[in-house]
Design a protein around this motif. Structure first.
Motif, PDB file in Angstrom:
ATOM      1  N   GLY A 168      17.292  44.721  90.590  1.00 46.96           N
ATOM      2  CA  GLY A 168      15.967  44.978  90.030  1.00 46.96           C
ATOM      3  C   GLY A 168      15.661  44.121  88.810  1.00 46.96           C
ATOM      4  O   GLY A 168      14.548  43.631  88.647  1.00 46.96           O
ATOM      5  N   VAL A 186      25.428  41.611  99.047  1.00 43.43           N
ATOM      6  CA  VAL A 186      26.290  42.385  99.945  1.00 43.43           C
ATOM      7  C   VAL A 186      25.638  42.744 101.279  1.00 43.43           C
ATOM      8  O   VAL A 186      26.306  43.242 102.187  1.00 43.43           O
ATOM      9  N   ASP A 198      14.900  38.643  87.962  1.00 41.02           N
ATOM     10  CA  ASP A 198      13.828  38.109  88.810  1.00 41.02           C
ATOM     11  C   ASP A 198      14.291  36.837  89.489  1.00 41.02           C
ATOM     12  O   ASP A 198      14.981  36.007  88.892  1.00 41.02           O
ATOM     13  N   ASN A 207       6.826  50.823  85.130  1.00 39.34           N
ATOM     14  CA  ASN A 207       8.279  50.672  85.326  1.00 39.34           C
ATOM     15  C   ASN A 207       8.829  49.497  84.522  1.00 39.34           C
ATOM     16  O   ASN A 207       9.902  49.586  83.932  1.00 39.34           O
ATOM     17  N   ALA A 210       7.510  48.649  91.989  1.00 34.26           N
ATOM     18  CA  ALA A 210       6.774  49.883  92.321  1.00 34.26           C
ATOM     19  C   ALA A 210       7.216  50.333  93.708  1.00 34.26           C
ATOM     20  O   ALA A 210       6.420  50.752  94.544  1.00 34.26           O
ATOM     21  N   GLY A 240      26.436  46.463 102.653  1.00 29.72           N
ATOM     22  CA  GLY A 240      26.837  46.746 101.275  1.00 29.72           C
ATOM     23  C   GLY A 240      28.312  46.441 101.071  1.00 29.72           C
ATOM     24  O   GLY A 240      29.011  47.145 100.353  1.00 29.72           O
ATOM     25  N   LYS A 275       1.746  51.281  88.508  1.00 30.53           N
ATOM     26  CA  LYS A 275       3.116  51.811  88.615  1.00 30.53           C
ATOM     27  C   LYS A 275       4.140  50.722  88.231  1.00 30.53           C
ATOM     28  O   LYS A 275       5.112  50.967  87.509  1.00 30.53           O
TER      29      LYS A 275
HETATM   30  C1  LIG Z   1      18.653  51.566  99.058  1.00 31.30           C
HETATM   31  C2  LIG Z   1      17.891  50.637  98.135  1.00 31.30           C
HETATM   32  C3  LIG Z   1      17.232  49.541  98.953  1.00 31.30           C
HETATM   33  C4  LIG Z   1      16.793  51.368  97.393  1.00 31.30           C
HETATM   34  O1  LIG Z   1      17.146  51.861  96.195  1.00 31.30           O
HETATM   35  P1  LIG Z   1      16.110  52.408  95.112  1.00 31.30           P
HETATM   36  O2  LIG Z   1      16.895  52.986  93.998  1.00 31.30           O
HETATM   37  O3  LIG Z   1      15.100  53.267  95.772  1.00 31.30           O
HETATM   38  O4  LIG Z   1      15.324  51.108  94.699  1.00 31.30           O
HETATM   39  P2  LIG Z   1      15.691  49.903  93.774  1.00 31.30           P
HETATM   40  O5  LIG Z   1      17.120  49.925  93.395  1.00 31.30           O
HETATM   41  O6  LIG Z   1      15.158  48.702  94.432  1.00 31.30           O
HETATM   42  O7  LIG Z   1      14.796  50.214  92.494  1.00 31.30           O
HETATM   43  C5  LIG Z   1      15.008  51.322  91.657  1.00 31.30           C
HETATM   44  C6  LIG Z   1      13.787  51.513  90.767  1.00 31.30           C
HETATM   45  O8  LIG Z   1      13.628  50.374  89.934  1.00 31.30           O
HETATM   46  C7  LIG Z   1      12.312  49.859  90.079  1.00 31.30           C
HETATM   47  N1  LIG Z   1      12.350  48.429  89.814  1.00 31.30           N
HETATM   48  C8  LIG Z   1      12.687  47.433  90.646  1.00 31.30           C
HETATM   49  N2  LIG Z   1      12.598  46.247  90.025  1.00 31.30           N
HETATM   50  C9  LIG Z   1      12.205  46.510  88.747  1.00 31.30           C
HETATM   51  C10 LIG Z   1      11.925  45.728  87.598  1.00 31.30           C
HETATM   52  N3  LIG Z   1      12.038  44.409  87.632  1.00 31.30           N
HETATM   53  N4  LIG Z   1      11.526  46.328  86.469  1.00 31.30           N
HETATM   54  C11 LIG Z   1      11.394  47.673  86.439  1.00 31.30           C
HETATM   55  N5  LIG Z   1      11.655  48.477  87.471  1.00 31.30           N
HETATM   56  C12 LIG Z   1      12.052  47.902  88.619  1.00 31.30           C
HETATM   57  C13 LIG Z   1      11.897  50.255  91.476  1.00 31.30           C
HETATM   58  O9  LIG Z   1      10.509  50.261  91.634  1.00 31.30           O
HETATM   59  C14 LIG Z   1      12.471  51.646  91.534  1.00 31.30           C
HETATM   60  O10 LIG Z   1      11.663  52.518  90.798  1.00 31.30           O
HETATM   61  P3  LIG Z   1      10.602  53.517  91.501  1.00 31.30           P
HETATM   62  O11 LIG Z   1       9.644  52.680  92.227  1.00 31.30           O
HETATM   63  O12 LIG Z   1       9.995  54.231  90.360  1.00 31.30           O
HETATM   64  O13 LIG Z   1      11.419  54.382  92.389  1.00 31.30           O
HETATM   65  C15 LIG Z   1      18.835  49.980  97.139  1.00 31.30           C
HETATM   66  O14 LIG Z   1      19.397  50.918  96.313  1.00 31.30           O
HETATM   67  C16 LIG Z   1      19.876  49.151  97.759  1.00 31.30           C
HETATM   68  O15 LIG Z   1      19.665  48.007  98.161  1.00 31.30           O
HETATM   69  N6  LIG Z   1      21.075  49.688  97.807  1.00 31.30           N
HETATM   70  C17 LIG Z   1      22.197  48.968  98.317  1.00 31.30           C
HETATM   71  C18 LIG Z   1      23.362  49.420  97.582  1.00 31.30           C
HETATM   72  C19 LIG Z   1      24.580  48.807  98.127  1.00 31.30           C
HETATM   73  O16 LIG Z   1      24.618  48.036  99.047  1.00 31.30           O
HETATM   74  N7  LIG Z   1      25.653  49.188  97.505  1.00 31.30           N
HETATM   75  C20 LIG Z   1      26.921  48.701  97.844  1.00 31.30           C
HETATM   76  C21 LIG Z   1      27.788  49.872  97.838  1.00 31.30           C
HETATM   77  S1  LIG Z   1      28.898  49.736  96.559  1.00 31.30           S
HETATM   78  C22 LIG Z   1      30.277  50.406  97.223  1.00 31.30           C
HETATM   79  O17 LIG Z   1      30.972  49.793  97.941  1.00 31.30           O
HETATM   80  C23 LIG Z   1      30.538  51.781  96.905  1.00 31.30           C
HETATM   81  O18 LIG Z   1      29.985  52.276  95.941  1.00 31.30           O
HETATM   82  O19 LIG Z   1      31.332  52.389  97.614  1.00 31.30           O
END
Ligand SMILES: CC(C)(COP(=O)(O)OP(=O)(O)OC[C@H]1O[C@@H](n2cnc3c(N)ncnc32)[C@H](O)[C@@H]1OP(=O)(O)O)[C@@H](O)C(=O)NCCC(=O)NCCSC(=O)C(=O)O
Length: 579
Positions: free
Chosen positions: A418, A431, A421, A369, A274, A435, A365
């Motif tokens: 995500g 990363v 678990d 999800n 959430a 990243g 929420k």
């Molecule tokens: C910036 C972030 C912290 C935040 O991203 P967000 O998209 O906002 O959040 P998350 O990815 O954590 O989660 C997305 C959605 O999934 C939900 N979520 C999370 N876990 C679950 C489970 N288990 N079940 C269902 N839904 C889930 C979470 O609540 C969000 O929904 P909602 O709550 O409904 O929103 C993350 O994206 C991140 O760590 N990014 C790093 C990416 C990175 O380092 N990339 C390397 C670059 S690659 C590269 O080199 C290149 O491309 O170039």
């Protein structure tokens, strides 16, 4: 000198036990509990590696210094002792620097030790073998950099490097050892005396009582409090205190990716599924070893709801971290263990759990999800999509909660974070702050070496390429590492084309590559799978066998989306060129 005097001196020499730079470096490391060195042999440190191995230090030789450096860095994160990476001069040293800088950015304690060429020649730029002023180049990329010129100073040099790496905010340290130093000879007894054992290398830093009061008062007044756990909290190894603080306070928690598992992702207070709601609607946020950097949208903007709706409590060992992006209403400077213990002492009979409507809004929420995600994870299609494949890996980790998961890629990273678990602290390595791609095999090797646990590396096909040659290292040391390559023929997707028709598209790789064959070339097990069921069976078997295994998981080339989830950082052209 008379012939008699000469003879007397020779006999005295024969009785005098000697040591040299090589042995003093090894003795200094051993005295300080360094049990493993990660590196790549070559001039002038080849014998240092050999001798260290002979003296009982585990020396893990890699194929490229960047991977050895990444291994050292993550060893530091896992053990709270500096991970040591040993390289040759100039090019080898430069190859290790990316890992050193990444370690510093991520606050992993690491020491890069590089041999270097002769000072006299380097400073006059007379063209020595691999001539380079390595100390000057390393300085801006790490927390501290030292050079040792005399064997008698090796003890101090190593001690300073260790303390600099682990005290305060941990980070990378560079230790420059010119080739001449290794063969400098000195009296063994004097050499031993010159060694320094670092006492209490990372002293506790206790927060002031007024700072604790301020934070507790803010938390007590909160209607919608939230705890954000960062990898600093995972590093601290204050797992019991953190768990008690979360559970006694009743506040929902959101783990950053490498803090997943500090409390299980299945914990009722987890707000991981959430995330948007937790960030947007909270009113008081306590950051435990997490920084308000790009991963948290700098603490402002629409991710965080109405401007001015948030107050932050930040726990960090580095005072300069406070107010780096937004005002911190209650800074708590200290080590995580000490600060959390101090907070815990204040969660007494007068403490009231957060209001039920806040807990309920997170819970509902989260459930929505999770329910939305569930059917996607069960899809048993061929070729696989990311969700179906990750559904299998989620099961594998649920059945082996003490296994270590290494994860890099774009879609492979974002979706695995995500979906899979985590159940125990410091089991998810990825990363991090930058990243950065390329950590995969280095992290996997060090995780196996340092913990002896089975390791599952879930890799995008592109990400794997940065460290792929280390599969030979994994086979050579017979490590319990299972690698899964999510192979969709390219970066993000495998469908890009060159509009001119001349070359492959910029983001695609050779179609239908068989990465599993690489592993077979070195005597490991290679498997090719095309369905989530096959993937589940292959990974389970590999992890149970403990044999080095690489599984090529065929993913639909059209699956995946662009950007690796760094949204706002992806520039878009505003110019349309005429042909
Ligand atoms: C910036 C972030 C912290 C935040 O991203 P967000 O998209 O906002 O959040 P998350 O990815 O954590 O989660 C997305 C959605 O999934 C939900 N979520 C999370 N876990 C679950 C489970 N288990 N079940 C269902 N839904 C889930 C979470 O609540 C969000 O929904 P909602 O709550 O409904 O929103 C993350 O994206 C991140 O760590 N990014 C790093 C990416 C990175 O380092 N990339 C390397 C670059 S690659 C590269 O080199 C290149 O491309 O170039």
């Amino acid at each position: 000198m008379s012939a008699v005097a000469q003879r007397v001196e020779t006999e005295a020499d024969a009785q005098q036990e000697l040591t040299d730079g090589f042995h003093l470096v090894i003795d200094a490391l051993k005295l300080n509990g360094i049990e493993t060195i990660y590196g790549v042999p070559g001039i002038p440190i080849t014998d240092l590696g050999r001798m260290a191995q002979a003296e009982g230090i585990r020396v893990v030789s890699f194929r490229h210094e960047q991977n050895a450096g990444n291994a050292a860095a993550i060893a530091g994160f896992l053990t709270k002792k500096p991970g040591v990476c040993l390289t040759v001069s100039a090019p080898g040293f430069l190859n290790g620097l990316t890992a050193l800088a990444n370690a510093t950015t991520n606050c992993f304690p690491m020491i890069l030790i590089s041999g270097s060429s002769e000072r006299e020649i380097v400073d006059l730029q007379q063209g020595d073998y691999e001539e380079m002023d390595q100390l000057a180049i390393a300085k801006p990329l790490c927390k501290a950099a030292f050079r040792v010129l005399h064997a008698a100073d090796i003890g101090i040099g190593v001690a300073r490097a260790i303390r600099a790496a682990v005290s305060g905010r941990p980070g990378g340290v560079y230790l420059d050892l010119p080739a001449k130093l290794f063969s400098q000879v000195m009296d063994a007894a004097a050499g031993e005396k010159s060694l320094v054992k670092v006492i209490d290398p990372a002293p506790a830093q206790i927060p002031g009582p007024a700072a604790v009061d301020r934070a507790i008062n803010l938390l007590k007044g909160a209607k919608r409090p939230l705890i954000i756990l960062g990898k600093g909290a995972a590093y601290a190894q204050a797992d019991e205190e953190i768990r008690a603080f979360v559970e006694k306070s009743g506040i929902p928690f959101l783990p950053m990716s490498m803090a997943k598992g500090l409390l299980p992702d299945t914990h009722p207070q987890s707000a991981g599924a959430a995330r948007s709601t937790a960030l947007k609607d909270s009113d008081v946020v306590i950051l435990l070893g997490a920084r308000l950097n790009w991963l948290l949208s700098h603490g402002k903007g629409k991710t965080w709801g109405e401007p001015g709706s948030k107050q932050f409590i930040q726990v960090d060992i580095e005072p300069k971290e406070m107010d780096s992006n937004v005002e911190i209403a209650a800074p708590l400077v200290g080590d995580i263990g000490s600060v959390v213990s101090a907070l815990l002492d204040r969660i007494d009979g007068s403490w009231q759990a957060p209001p039920a409507d806040w807990i309920e809004s997170i819970r509902s929420k989260k459930e929505a999800n999770i329910a939305k995600m569930a059917p996607k994870l069960l899809k048993n299609s061929s070729p696989m999509d990311f969700h179906g494949a990750l559904g299998s890996l989620k099961k594998v980790i649920a059945e082996r909660p003490d296994a270590i998961l290494v994860n890099e890629g774009a879609n492979t990273l974002d979706l695995a974070r995500g979906i899979i678990d985590m159940y125990q602290p410091r089991k998810r390595l990825d990363v991090g702050t930058w990243g950065v791609m390329g950590i995969g095999m280095g992290f996997a090797i060090a995780a196996a070496v340092e913990t002896g646990k089975p390791v599952l590396a879930v890799e995008g096909d592109s990400a794997f390429g940065f460290s792929g040659m280390e599969v030979e290292t994994i086979c050579r040391y017979d490590l319990p590492v299972t690698i899964v390559i999510f192979n969709n023929n390219g970066i993000y997707r495998g469908t890009d084309t060159d509009p001119t028709g001349r070359d492959p598209g910029t983001t695609v790789f050779v179609k239908d590559s068989r990465y599993d064959k690489m592993m077979e070339a070195f005597g490991g097990v290679g498997v090719n799978v095309t369905t989530p069921d096959e993937l589940y069976r292959a990974v389970s078997a590999a992890m149970d066998s403990g044999k080095p295994t690489l599984i090529n998981a065929v993913i639909d080339p059209a699956a995946g989306s662009e950007s690796g989830n760094i949204g706002s950082l992806n520039p878009q052209s505003v110019v349309v060129r005429k042909k």
